[in-house]
Enzyme design. Structure first.
Site, PDB file in Angstrom:
ATOM      1  N   THR A 106     -21.940 -20.621  28.566  1.00  0.00           N
ATOM      2  CA  THR A 106     -21.335 -19.342  28.927  1.00  0.00           C
ATOM      3  C   THR A 106     -21.391 -19.141  30.449  1.00  0.00           C
ATOM      4  O   THR A 106     -22.310 -19.640  31.093  1.00  0.00           O
ATOM      5  CB  THR A 106     -22.158 -18.237  28.231  1.00  0.00           C
ATOM      6  OG1 THR A 106     -22.079 -18.471  26.831  1.00  0.00           O
ATOM      7  CG2 THR A 106     -21.686 -16.842  28.564  1.00  0.00           C
ATOM      8  N   ARG A 141     -17.036 -16.800  13.950  1.00  0.00           N
ATOM      9  CA  ARG A 141     -18.321 -16.296  14.441  1.00  0.00           C
ATOM     10  C   ARG A 141     -18.160 -15.715  15.837  1.00  0.00           C
ATOM     11  O   ARG A 141     -17.463 -16.264  16.689  1.00  0.00           O
ATOM     12  CB  ARG A 141     -19.326 -17.450  14.471  1.00  0.00           C
ATOM     13  CG  ARG A 141     -20.665 -17.128  15.138  1.00  0.00           C
ATOM     14  CD  ARG A 141     -20.733 -17.619  16.570  1.00  0.00           C
ATOM     15  NE  ARG A 141     -22.078 -17.444  17.139  1.00  0.00           N
ATOM     16  CZ  ARG A 141     -22.360 -17.638  18.423  1.00  0.00           C
ATOM     17  NH1 ARG A 141     -21.416 -18.022  19.264  1.00  0.00           N
ATOM     18  NH2 ARG A 141     -23.579 -17.451  18.871  1.00  0.00           N
ATOM     19  N   VAL A 142     -18.779 -14.586  16.068  1.00  0.00           N
ATOM     20  CA  VAL A 142     -18.800 -13.980  17.404  1.00  0.00           C
ATOM     21  C   VAL A 142     -20.252 -13.876  17.854  1.00  0.00           C
ATOM     22  O   VAL A 142     -21.125 -13.475  17.080  1.00  0.00           O
ATOM     23  CB  VAL A 142     -18.112 -12.592  17.385  1.00  0.00           C
ATOM     24  CG1 VAL A 142     -18.340 -11.856  18.689  1.00  0.00           C
ATOM     25  CG2 VAL A 142     -16.618 -12.751  17.120  1.00  0.00           C
ATOM     26  N   GLY A 143     -20.512 -14.278  19.093  1.00  0.00           N
ATOM     27  CA  GLY A 143     -21.865 -14.204  19.654  1.00  0.00           C
ATOM     28  C   GLY A 143     -22.042 -12.950  20.490  1.00  0.00           C
ATOM     29  O   GLY A 143     -21.342 -11.950  20.297  1.00  0.00           O
ATOM     30  N   ASP A 144     -22.962 -13.003  21.443  1.00  0.00           N
ATOM     31  CA  ASP A 144     -23.310 -11.810  22.210  1.00  0.00           C
ATOM     32  C   ASP A 144     -22.370 -11.534  23.377  1.00  0.00           C
ATOM     33  O   ASP A 144     -22.320 -10.403  23.877  1.00  0.00           O
ATOM     34  CB  ASP A 144     -24.740 -11.922  22.746  1.00  0.00           C
ATOM     35  CG  ASP A 144     -24.909 -13.099  23.701  1.00  0.00           C
ATOM     36  OD1 ASP A 144     -24.400 -14.198  23.388  1.00  0.00           O
ATOM     37  OD2 ASP A 144     -25.539 -12.925  24.755  1.00  0.00           O
ATOM     38  N   THR A 194     -26.830 -15.487  28.707  1.00  0.00           N
ATOM     39  CA  THR A 194     -26.358 -16.774  28.185  1.00  0.00           C
ATOM     40  C   THR A 194     -27.446 -17.359  27.306  1.00  0.00           C
ATOM     41  O   THR A 194     -28.629 -17.294  27.642  1.00  0.00           O
ATOM     42  CB  THR A 194     -26.042 -17.764  29.328  1.00  0.00           C
ATOM     43  OG1 THR A 194     -25.863 -19.072  28.755  1.00  0.00           O
ATOM     44  CG2 THR A 194     -27.146 -17.842  30.370  1.00  0.00           C
ATOM     45  N   GLY A 195     -27.038 -17.905  26.163  1.00  0.00           N
ATOM     46  CA  GLY A 195     -28.042 -18.502  25.286  1.00  0.00           C
ATOM     47  C   GLY A 195     -27.642 -18.396  23.839  1.00  0.00           C
ATOM     48  O   GLY A 195     -26.454 -18.282  23.521  1.00  0.00           O
ATOM     49  N   GLY A 226     -26.730 -16.713  21.083  1.00  0.00           N
ATOM     50  CA  GLY A 226     -26.178 -15.364  21.022  1.00  0.00           C
ATOM     51  C   GLY A 226     -26.720 -14.465  19.938  1.00  0.00           C
ATOM     52  O   GLY A 226     -26.857 -13.258  20.149  1.00  0.00           O
TER      53      GLY A 226
END
Lengths: 339, 339
Positions: B205, B233-236, B256-257, B259
Site C-alpha cells: 500500500t 474483500r476490502v481492507g483498511d 499499511t499492513g 488490513g
C-alpha cells in the site's frame, strides 16, 4: 462535611433521575445477561403515528427482545442472541433492513451488515448484497469462516451462498411503502430540493448488543442504507469501529443515523476509546459522542450500547429512536423522546 | 533538585537519541510544512534486494517527496500535495497501488483509496474500482463532490468517470511481477499452505500525510489490496479511521499492513484518540498502537503520521517499510529497520 454530604446526595438524586428517562440504565453489580436493540433513529413523532402502527412497532421490538432474552436466559451465547434478534427485525417490513429495506436510485435493494465479538475483538461484515435474505447471517459467516473482515457486492453474495446463507431474489426485499418513499425522494430531487434532510432519505437501520453470562459482549447492525442511494454508496453499518464495535473490556455499540458522520468520527469505537483512555463511564462516553461530537457537527442519529456490567445506553439526537432492552426482571420499549 | 535535573537531562538525551533512529522526528516549534510517505510495510530485507532495485525504490520515494514538497514550499494546499505525491507512487509499478497493483484470485486488479482532510474532518473513499487510473483522485472527488464518504465497485467507477477522473482498461494495472506473485500464492494455496503469511500475499500500500502552511493536515492511502483476494474483500485502506485519518487538532495517519487488524482496531483513529484523550504525544500513540495493540495480537504493518507541529512518526512492526519525509532543511528516505 455536612455540606459536601448534601452535595453528594443531591448529585446522586439527579443522576438517578436522569436514569429514569429510559436512556441510560445503570447496573450496580454485573447482571447475568443484558440485551439492547434499536430499529433506527430519525423523525419519529407521536403525531405522525397511528395507534395501530405504534402498536405494531412496540410488538415487533418486544418479539425481537423476547427471542434474544430467551437465548441469554438459557445460558446461550451473545452472538446467537444478536443474530437471532436481528433476524426478526430484518424479516419485518417495519424496519429498513432485510425485508422492507429502502430502494436505491436504480430501484433495487442493497444491504449492509456487520457483527463484532468483544471476546476476540474480531468480526465480519458485508456491504452491498442484494440476494442474502438475512445479511446479519452473512456478516457472521465472514467473521467465523473467513480470514477477512469486510466482503462486498457480488463477492460477498458468492461467499454467503457458499457458506449456506439463505438466498432470495432481490424482489423479496421490496415493499410498497419503501417504493413510495423512493418516488417521493426522487420527485423532490427532480424539483432541485436538497434531499439530504428529507425524512424518508435515511435511518431505519436495526442493531443489537448483548452481554451473555460468560461476560462476552457482541454487537451487530443491519441496514438497507439510504433511500435513493447512488454509486454503490456504503454507510457506517458494515464498518467495524463506525457502525458496530465490541470489546469485552469496554463496551459494545450499534449505531444508526447519518452514516457518513458515523464513519468520519469512528462513532462506535470512539465510545469505547473514551472509556478506555479517559475513564469515562458508558453513559458519559455515549452522551459526549451523540450530543457533543455528532450534534455539534450536524450528524444526526443515535446508538444503543452496553458495558460489561450490563449498564445500558440508548441515546439519540433525533426526534425518536425505536429501541428497547431487557435485563433480569427489567424491560423497556420506547419510540419517542418521552418513550 | 540536582538529581532531578540530572534525570531530566538524561531522559532528554535518551529521547533525542531515539529521534535519530529516523522513526520519530520531533519539531520543537511548528514547522512551515512537513510531508511523510510510505510505500508499504512487509518483509523488506536488504539481502532480498539488488542494488539496482534498492536504488529504484529510493529514487521513486524521493521523486514523490520532491513533488509534494514543491507544492507545500510554494504555499500550496496539503490536499494537493497528498494527491500529487500519491499519484507518483500509484503510477510506479514498484508499489502495490495503481499501476503494479496485485492481482485478485480472478486475475483482475481491484483498487481502494481514501483521503481525509483534517480541516473539516471530512473525506472520501472508493473501494473495488477497476478502471480508475489514479484511485486517489476518485477518493478526492468523493470528498469534494458528493455527500458520501465511501463509494464502491461499479458505482464508484461511474461516479469517478462523471467527475472527470482518468479511466483506463483494467489491463493497464497489470505487471509481470505481480502476475508471478499471484501464481506463487495460488500454487502454495493448491498445496494446502496457509497463505496468510506468504510475503507476496499482502502489503505494498502507499500513503502520504502532509501539513501545509495554514496548519491543515491531510492524509491519503491507496492500495491494490491483497494478492489472490477473493469475494471482493476490502481492507483498511478505504476506511476512514482504519487506513486513513486526519484531524488538525491531533494528527494525520496513513496505514499499511494486514488490513483486517487495522479495521478491527481502528488504527488510524486510535492514534488520534490516544492523543486527544490520554494526552499521548504522537510518538507515544504510534508506538503504543504499532508495538502494543497490533503486535500483541499478530497484526503486522506500520503507519506514517504527523501532528500539527510537524512531528513525524514512521513506525512498523515488520522487517521494513518503504518510507520518507521532508521538512524545511530536512530529508530522509529508508527501506529497512536500519534505514
Amino acid at each position: 462535611m455536612r455540606q459536601s454530604t448534601f452535595i453528594v446526595i443531591a448529585i446522586s438524586l439527579l443522576l438517578s433521575m436522569s436514569c429514569n428517562s429510559g436512556k441510560h440504565v445503570k447496573s450496580d453489580e454485573r447482571v447475568s445477561y443484558a440485551i439492547v436493540i434499536h430499529g433506527g433513529a430519525g423523525t419519529i413523532k407521536k403525531e405522525h403515528m397511528t395507534p395501530e402502527k405504534e402498536k405494531a412497532y412496540r410488538a415487533k421490538l418486544n418479539e425481537a427482545l423476547d427471542r434474544g432474552e430467551a437465548i441469554l436466559k438459557g445460558g446461550g451465547l451473545a452472538i446467537d442472541a444478536v443474530v437471532e434478534t436481528i433476524k426478526i427485525l430484518e424479516n419485518s417490513p417495519l424496519f429498513n433492513a432485510g425485508k422492507g429495506a429502502v430502494f436505491t436510485a436504480d430501484g433495487t435493494n442493497e444491504l449492509d451488515a456487520s457483527i463484532m465479538n468483544g471476546e476476540d475483538t474480531n468480526g465480519g461484515a458485508v456491504a452491498g448484497v442484494k440476494t442474502v435474505k438475512n445479511p446479519i447471517t452473512a456478516a457472521r459467516a465472514v467473521y467465523e469462516k473467513s480470514n477477512h473482515v469486510l466482503l462486498t457486492g457480488n463477492g460477498a453474495e458468492a461467499f454467503a451462498q457458499k457458506e449456506g446463507c439463505e438466498i432470495v431474489d432481490n424482489t423479496y426485499f421490496n415493499t410498497e411503502s419503501r417504493l413510495r418513499a423512493l418516488e417521493r425522494v426522487q420527485a423532490k430531487e427532480s424539483q432541485g430540493s436538497v434531499i439530504l434532510n428529507h425524512p424518508d432519505s435515511k435511518f431505519g437501520t436495526v442493531g443489537c448488543v448483548a452481554l451473555d453470562r460468560n461476560g462476552n459482549i457482541v454487537a451487530g447492525t443491519s441496514t438497507g442504507g439510504m433511500t435513493n442511494k447512488k454509486f454503490n454508496r456504503v454507510g457506517d453499518s458494515p464498518i467495524l469501529g463506525a457502525g458496530t464495535y465490541a470489546d469485552n473490556t469496554t463496551c459494545g455499540v450499534s449505531s444508526t443515523g447519518h452514516g457518513e458522520f458515523f464513519i468520519r468520527y469512528a462513532v462506535a469505537y470512539d465510545i469505547a476509546a473514551r472509556m478506555a483512555y479517559k475513564g469515562s463511564t458508558l453513559e458519559e462516553a455515549v452522551d459526549d459522542v451523540i450530543h457533543g461530537t455528532l450534534k455539534e457537527r450536524g450528524g444526526s442519529g443515535g446508538v444503543v450500547a452496553l458495558d460489561r456490567k450490563g449498564n445500558i445506553s440508548m441515546e439519540f439526537n433525533t426526534e425518536g429512536m425505536y429501541r428497547g432492552y431487557r435485563k433480569p426482571n427489567e424491560q423497556f420499549v420506547g419510540l419517542y423522546k418521552n418513550e
